[in-house]
Write an enzyme that holds these catalytic residues in place. Structure first.
Site, PDB file in Angstrom:
ATOM      1  N   GLY A  84       0.819  -1.203   0.000  1.00  0.00           N
ATOM      2  CA  GLY A  84       0.000   0.000   0.000  1.00  0.00           C
ATOM      3  C   GLY A  84       0.854   1.254   0.000  1.00  0.00           C
ATOM      4  N   TYR A 147      -6.879   7.334  -0.054  1.00  0.00           N
ATOM      5  CA  TYR A 147      -6.484   6.189   0.774  1.00  0.00           C
ATOM      6  C   TYR A 147      -7.684   5.621   1.535  1.00  0.00           C
ATOM      7  CZ  TYR A 147      -3.467   3.694   4.165  1.00  0.00           C
ATOM      8  OH  TYR A 147      -2.837   2.750   4.953  1.00  0.00           O
TER       9      TYR A 147
END
Ligand code: CAA
Length: 240
Positions: A84, A147
């Site tokens: 990520g 995000y």
């Protein structure tokens, strides 16, 4: 034969701790990484765990990468979608590229990896997929519409795929980490981070090993009835 596991973003931070935890459970681990060759080489030298380079946001690269791992290590029974990135900024300042990159890597990576392993897991009647979400996908976070959307998407993805895998012995679960002591969190401006830590009941950042502990539980052979769940590991910051 030892089960083979892939940990995406597995050479650094939370991913490194997960790679080590699965190795300690007796699995043969492939640690995927995207960019930092030096850190990946140092990781392999330190741990003996082989690192494989591909971009999880690239669909074909995931199919090819998994095929390479399977040719070398055997069928992949366990996947931890940990890779990520952040590209923080308020909506007013966020570019389309910042939005797109985070969705492509963080959420797209889960789809790409699941597509690459699911048929094999189904044919063998066993699979463990653990997706690393985030407290910020559960609660939102100022400056992270990209995000938070991707991580929130991961939680939905997990619950949907869990329903598809259950009949075939494939469990799909998520972990929602809070703020963990990693390079990603260290990049948050100091005064912003101080305010965040002040709101964590445990009074500290988490450690990568504390996330790995949860992943190990979910990946165990005898965790077969746990599926579609989200395990929050956040020092009490958000109870969901
Ligand atoms: N709520 C309300 N207002 C806020 C706020 C909040 N949480 N945070 C900041 N503001 C306000 C500020 O007070 C400021 O107001 P004034 O202009 O009136 O003073 C205004 O918003 C602008 O704030 P900044 O000066 O901080 O804006 P910036 O553009 O310089 O920076 C930012 C914005 C990059 C998003 C910065 O605030 C930031 O980095 N925030 C942290 C984001 C974060 O937590 N990221 C997590 C990364 S780690 C991770 O994601 C791992 C995981 O899964 C947990």
């Amino acid at each position: 034969m030892a089960r083979a596991a892939i940990v995406t973003g597995g050479t650094r931070g939370i991913g490194e701790a997960i790679s080590l935890a699965l190795r300690d459970m007796g699995m043969t681990v492939a640690a995927n990484y995207a960019g930092n060759d030096d850190k990946a080489a140092a990781f392999t030298a330190r741990t003996g765990i082989k690192a494989y380079k591909w971009d999880v946001g690239d669909h074909q690269a995931c199919l090819d990468g998994v095929a390479r791992v399977e040719a070398e290590l055997g069928p992949v029974d366990v996947v931890v979608n940990n890779a990520g990135i952040t590209r923080d900024g308020t909506l007013m300042k966020m570019s389309y590229d910042q939005w797109d990159e985070v969705i492509r890597v963080n959420l797209g990576g889960c789809f790409n990896m699941a597509k690459a392993v699911f048929a094999g897991m189904k044919s063998r009647g066993f699979g463990r997929i653990v997706n690393i979400g985030s407290i910020n996908g559960q609660a939102g976070q100022y400056g992270q519409v990209n995000y938070a959307s991707a991580k929130s998407g991961i939680h939905g993805f997990t619950k949907a795929l869990a329903q598809e895998g259950a009949r075939f012995g494939i469990t799909v679960n998520a972990i929602a980490p809070g703020y963990i002591d990693t390079d990603m969190v260290a990049a948050v401006p100091g005064e912003v981070l101080e305010k965040i830590v002040a709101k964590i009941p445990a009074g500290r950042l988490g450690q990568a090993q504390e996330i790995a502990r949860g992943v190990a539980f979910l990946c165990a052979d005898d965790a077969g009835f746990v599926t579609g769940s989200t395990l929050s590991i956040n020092g009490g910051q958000h109870m969901y």
